[in-house]
Design an enzyme around this catalytic site. Structure first.
Site, PDB file in Angstrom:
ATOM      1  N   ASP A  15       0.879  -1.149   0.000  1.00 34.30           N
ATOM      2  CA  ASP A  15       0.000   0.000   0.000  1.00 34.30           C
ATOM      3  C   ASP A  15       0.933   1.220   0.000  1.00 34.30           C
ATOM      4  OD1 ASP A  15      -2.282   1.662   0.538  1.00 34.30           O
ATOM      5  OD2 ASP A  15      -1.538   1.802   2.600  1.00 34.30           O
TER       6      ASP A  15
ATOM      7  N   GLY B 244     -10.935  25.074  -3.206  1.00 31.06           N
ATOM      8  CA  GLY B 244     -10.523  24.716  -4.559  1.00 31.06           C
ATOM      9  C   GLY B 244      -9.511  25.664  -5.158  1.00 31.06           C
TER      10      GLY B 244
ATOM     11  N   VAL C  22      -5.712  30.264  -0.327  1.00 28.62           N
ATOM     12  CA  VAL C  22      -6.080  31.187   0.757  1.00 28.62           C
ATOM     13  C   VAL C  22      -5.647  32.609   0.397  1.00 28.62           C
ATOM     14  CG1 VAL C  22      -5.914  29.444   2.579  1.00 28.62           C
ATOM     15  CG2 VAL C  22      -3.922  30.823   2.029  1.00 28.62           C
ATOM     16  N   VAL C  23      -6.382  33.564   0.994  1.00 30.81           N
ATOM     17  CA  VAL C  23      -6.015  34.978   0.880  1.00 30.81           C
ATOM     18  C   VAL C  23      -5.884  35.474   2.307  1.00 30.81           C
ATOM     19  CG1 VAL C  23      -6.704  37.243   0.033  1.00 30.81           C
ATOM     20  CG2 VAL C  23      -7.342  35.191  -1.247  1.00 30.81           C
ATOM     21  N   ALA C  24      -4.775  36.143   2.604  1.00 29.55           N
ATOM     22  CA  ALA C  24      -4.579  36.594   3.983  1.00 29.55           C
ATOM     23  C   ALA C  24      -3.855  37.932   3.987  1.00 29.55           C
ATOM     24  CB  ALA C  24      -3.757  35.563   4.750  1.00 29.55           C
TER      25      ALA C  24
ATOM     26  N   ASP D  69      -1.038  -0.850   6.477  1.00 32.94           N
ATOM     27  CA  ASP D  69      -1.056  -0.397   7.868  1.00 32.94           C
ATOM     28  C   ASP D  69      -2.148  -1.076   8.677  1.00 32.94           C
ATOM     29  OD1 ASP D  69      -3.286   0.810   6.918  1.00 32.94           O
ATOM     30  OD2 ASP D  69      -2.473   2.842   6.957  1.00 32.94           O
TER      31      ASP D  69
ATOM     32  N   ASP E 167      -6.597  -1.366   4.806  1.00 32.35           N
ATOM     33  CA  ASP E 167      -6.114  -2.449   3.951  1.00 32.35           C
ATOM     34  C   ASP E 167      -6.609  -3.808   4.424  1.00 32.35           C
ATOM     35  OD1 ASP E 167      -4.538  -0.539   2.619  1.00 32.35           O
ATOM     36  OD2 ASP E 167      -3.039  -0.708   4.195  1.00 32.35           O
TER      37      ASP E 167
END
Lengths: 935, 66
Positions: A601, A668, A671-673, A800, A804
């Site tokens: 995996d 989508g 970010v704006v900061a 893990d 799985d």
């Protein structure tokens, strides 16, 4: 309130009785239905069973389903009847009747065999009915009842007194024949029996009695230290017993041998003549036969009483016949057994001595075989220093409770599992995980009970105690693995079990041949016993044929066959446990040795499973730290995995992350900061395009990173591009090395992932994996494993152990990796305690080494039999005029056991290839080759 | 586990058949001396009985169950 549903299955001796019994049952059902009170119902039921037995040799079995609460016995009975009406056609019963009491509903069914198959069918039918029933929910049928609880119980027994494969076969046959026993697995080396049984049909006492009746001692296995104490005690007792017999048998046998050969070679000069007198030899041999040798007569009698021909019988007939001939030749020399010159006292004496030596060696070997478990058990310290109020109190480790505060000082072992509250230290976990370097522990870290605290002191809170600790679970797994049977062992046991029967047939055939044909055709007065100067000139036809017949019996002992597989399995699983590899059964060892393909995996197994910053490419005139500082400030309040990766990346590089004045996440896009006095944009191309940021100069670099499977985020400040950041899931250390080593072992390595193909292929390239299965949904992973198996591959799935699980179960070998302390929760056949992929390589190497040892052992065990039986049967006699004496046969038999034991011991020297070479630098470590993350 | 009655039955039947085998041996060995003849017969009896016991017990059990 616990409800027990008893389904009693009564088998009718003949068809003619069915109708009668049905009538009886119907009548009793009505009686039972109106009767009240528990006692009267049990009385009725017992009486009925007795009646049925008296009237046709009927045997009964019971399947018990328990659990749930019922409020009305009447409705319970109705439900049972209704339910059974649906079950009956499935299992082909001819009728049913129900008796009920306040809390228990015994149901008598008839027309079905009471064997394990019948009961198994009943259990499956009930389960099936619950799962697929169309009338209402299952609660309607059995209120609150969980169908998973319908099934056999397990009884773990410690069995002493077993000496060879035929003992295993005897016990499995006797217990397996008990009605209600669904499965039985006896392990010769571990001295254990694991019995799956239906508690309502057969009791633990009946099972133990069946074993005791065969002449063995059986007791329920205790847990932990008590089990080891009892096991050690029993083993010690056997070692002492056989050792004591050796002290009697060997000196006397040596005297008998010297006396017998008193007139040979240089012995007349040193050995007084009287030692060769038959009467003295008789006096010396008799205590051997009736002392140390008596156990074989007693045990063979016990076995025969139960229709079992085991090794004891071979010994008894061998010793008995040799002794008898000697006695006849002593007291009735003219009887035709070879006369006074053919007193085989040394045969009887040495035969007994060698067999006792074999038993002694086996008892010692079995003690060493469970060394791995004892070593693990010794890891748990006896006392724990618990903080109660302000005081430190020393209490037994067993008495520590969850939530207790425990203090550990340098050089002390950690008593139970827990979480560090304060303090700092390095802990040596090598004894459990195989990790060579001590692991740092600070507040918030998990510690494992049984590991060694090295440097500092710390306090921790107990989270798992008693059976729940990782150490206890590891011990349980190793025990289970050592008690289980590999398919190859079942075959060996089967062969050994049938062997005794055919040996007696051969012995009879050989006797008849030499009596009627061989003696007349080939006998010569120069006949000698092999490796001795002893001639048998005067031996008659009966004595001659009997000697050969006895030699065949003795030389055929399949002791070594019985030991071959379990001893190697115990050594192999113990060796694996030393490296933090836990096989859940011997079948897993065998399956792991035959692997041809490995499926990994990707996420969480080959990679760390969390994104990390891999590339920071600043615009001209700007440095990397500024790019990361701005990006981290913009993302510091983000909960998106990519944002978290950037913040973590900045902090890891020692950059102080500021809080933004404003923050807005645009799904989508990015970010704006407002941070560090400027307006920061961090996101994909679309965000930049919408906000009019010119990123053409960075497109080429971005496409290159995306080609490597990385996720790229552009950073702009006040409308100007300042750089881009590449984020990807990073490879685990040693992934590349593990894949390379697996290739060198000749395995086909496949990577399985739900990621897109481009990302998956980028990772695969870095790892050196050629075969990639991308965009596979979690539920389809098992299908992909199945597809590989359809191509005749023996597949291991490494995962893990969480999402799985179906693929791990489908694979021939499921390996749950990095399970740390959650060992019991893992699915799969092998648990790898450490989060190190190279352990997959070690697993296969250990499995292959173990199976190699099993095959070598079986070879040595069988080669003795296949080569020596024809010789003992006199195949070479017409040319050599030499016969195998019974004592030589016993010596060869003991040697075969010794060879197997010594060969198994060599497995202890096995070192995995990784340990044979110096620790290489971690390949593909922390921030090395990367792969993309789906944003 | 076969019942005691069944084992006694198997034991007796086995002994009977083994006696038959020993008798057949004695007849076949009529040309040999008495020690060889009777000693051999005893050995044939023991081996035959040992061989037959594990065969007869399950056979009788199956027959009884049928």
């Amino acid at each position: 309130m616990l409800i027990g549903l008893y389904l009693g299955i009564v088998r009718v001796g003949s068809a003619s009785w069915t109708h009668t019994v049905e009538l009886l049952l119907t009548d009793w059902y009505f009686v039972g239905a109106v009767a009240a009170g528990f006692g009267s119902q049990v009385g009725l039921f017992s009486h009925l069973r007795r009646l049925l037995r008296q009237n046709g040799g009927i045997r009964s079995a019971t399947v018990m389903a328990s659990g749930g609460t019922a409020t009305s016995t009447t409705s319970m009975v109705a439900c049972c009847l209704h339910h059974l009406a649906e079950v009956l056609p499935v299992i082909g019963l001819s009728g049913a009747a129900v008796f009920f009491t306040t809390y228990k509903v015994p149901v008598i069914l008839f027309g079905l065999a009471t064997n394990a198959l019948g009961i198994g069918m009943m259990v499956r039918a009930i389960r099936h009915h619950h799962q697929t029933g169309t009338r209402g929910d299952r609660g309607h049928i059995f209120p609150g009842h969980d169908p998973a609880e319908v099934g056999p119980d397990t009884l773990q027994l410690q069995v002493t007194g077993m000496s060879c494969a035929s003992c295993v076969s005897s016990i499995e046959g006797a217990v397996g024949n008990l009605p209600g026993v669904a499965s039985v697995a006896v392990n010769l080396n571990a001295g254990t029996a694991v019995v799956g049984y239906n508690a309502g049909t057969v009791t633990a006492s009946q099972i133990k009695k069946a074993i005791r009746d065969l002449g063995y001692e059986a007791s329920e296995r205790l847990e932990g230290a008590s089990m080891m104490d009892r096991e050690r005690e029993a083993r010690q007792l056997e070692v002492t017993r056989q050792g004591r017999w050796m002290l009697v048998a060997w000196p006397l046998a040596m005297l008998v041998m010297v006396g017998t050969f008193q007139d040979v070679w240089i012995l007349p000069r040193y050995v007084p003549q009287f030692l060769g007198y038959p009467l003295l030899l008789f006096a010396l041999t008799t205590p051997i036969v009736f002392g140390p040798g008596w156990q074989f007569f007693v045990n063979s009698y016990r076995g025969l009483r139960h229709g079992v021909a085991d090794m004891n019988l071979l010994y008894a007939t061998g010793i008995g016949a040799a002794y008898l001939i000697a006695v006849i030749n002593t007291f009735w020399p003219g009887a035709g057994f070879g006369g006074p010159e053919a007193v085989f006292y040394e045969a009887a004496a040495l035969l007994t001595a060698f067999i006792i030596l074999g038993r002694y060696l086996e008892a010692l070997t079995r003690g060493r075989a469970s060394e791995a478990i004892r070593k693990l058990m010794s890891l748990q310290p006896k006392v724990a220093r618990v903080i109660r109020g302000d005081a430190e109190v020393e209490i037994p480790s067993d008495e520590v409770e969850v939530g207790d505060l425990i203090l550990v000082r340098p050089g002390e072992r950690i008593p139970v599992d827990g979480l560090v509250l304060d303090g700092y230290s390095a802990v040596d976990q090598s004894m459990l995980t195989g990790e060579s370097m001590p692991v740092e522990k600070r507040a918030g870290d998990e510690v494992i009970g049984g590991t060694m605290n090295k440097t500092g002191a710390f306090r921790f809170r107990a989270t798992r105690v008693g059976r729940e600790t990782a150490l206890a679970q590891i011990i349980k797994l190793v025990e289970d693995a050592q008690s289980s049977k590999a398919p190859i062992q079942r075959l060996a046991d089967l062969v050994a079990g049938k062997f005794i029967f055919w040996v007696h047939v051969l012995s009879l055939a050989v006797f008849l041949f030499w009596f009627f044909v061989g003696y007349g055709l080939f006998f010569s007065p120069e006949t000698r016993l092999m490796l001795t100067p002893y001639t048998l000139a005067g031996v008659g036809v009966f004595g001659f044929a009997l000697l050969i017949s006895v030699a065949v019996l003795v030389i055929s002992c399949p002791c070594a066959v019985g030991m071959a597989t379990p001893s190697a399995m115990m050594a192999g699983t113990g060796k694996a446990a030393e490296h933090g590899i836990l096989f859940k059964g011997a079948d897993a060892v065998e399956a792991a040795s035959k692997l041809t393909a490995i499926v990994f995996d990707k996420t969480g197994t080959l990679t760390r499973g969390e994104p990390a910053v891999t590339d920071v490419l600043p615009a001209p005139g700007i440095n990397e730290a500024d790019v990361l500082r701005l990006a981290a400030a913009a993302e510091v309040n983000s909960e998106h995995p990519l944002g978290e990766a950037i913040v973590r990346g900045a902090r890891d590089r020692g950059i102080r992350v500021e809080s933004p004045e404003t923050f807005e996440a645009i799904p989508g896009h990015g970010v704006v900061a407002q941070a560090s006095g400027c307006k920061v944009l961090l996101g994909n191309r679309r965000l930049m395009a919408e906000r009019g940021v010119a990123i053409q100069g960075m497109i080429a670099a971005a496409e290159r990173l995306e080609g490597e499977g990385k996720t790229v985020m552009f950073l702009a400040a006040d409308g100007r591009p300042v750089g881009l950041i590449g984020v990807a899931d990073t490879l685990k250390p040693h992934s590349v090395e593990a894949v390379r080593l697996l290739h060198t072992l000749g395995l086909e390595v496949t990577m399985l992932t739900g990621d897109n193909r481009r990302t998956a292929e980028a990772v695969a390239r870095q790892l050196g994996i050629n075969r990639v299965l991308a965009e596979v949904l979690p539920q389809d992973k098992a299908t992909e494993v199945k597809a590989l198996q359809a191509r005749s591959h023996r597949v291991a799935m490494v995962g893990d152990g969480i999402n799985d699980a179906p693929a791990l179960a489908q694979a021939d070998v499921g390996m749950a990796i990095g399970s740390g302390t959650d060992i019991a929760k893992e699915t799969g056949h092998v648990v790898l305690v450490k989060d190190d992929l190279r352990d997959v390589v070690t697993t296969i190497e250990v499995a292959r080494a173990t199976m190699r040892k099993v095959k070598q052992n079986l070879f040595w065990a069988f080669i003795y039999n296949t080569v020596t039986i024809p010789v003992a049967a006199g195949l070479l006699y017409p040319w050599t005029r030499q016969m195998v004496s019974p004592e030589l046969a016993a010596f060869l038999m003991a040697i075969s056991s010794l060879t197997v034991t010594m060969n198994t011991t060599l497995l202890k020297r096995f070192v995995p290839s990784l340990r044979r070479q110096p620790e290489p630098a971690a390949i593909g470590a922390t921030m090395a080759p990367v792969a993309g993350v789906q944003s | 586990m076969p019942g005691r009655g069944l084992m006694r039955h198997a034991g007796a039947l086995g002994a009977l058949l083994a006696l038959g085998a020993a008798a057949a041996f004695t007849l076949a060995a009529s040309g040999f001396g008495p020690v060889a003849r009777y000693g051999g017969a005893v050995w044939v009896f023991i081996l035959t009985w040992i061989i037959l016991m594990p065969v007869l017990a399950p056979w009788l059990k199956e027959r009884r169950a049928a």
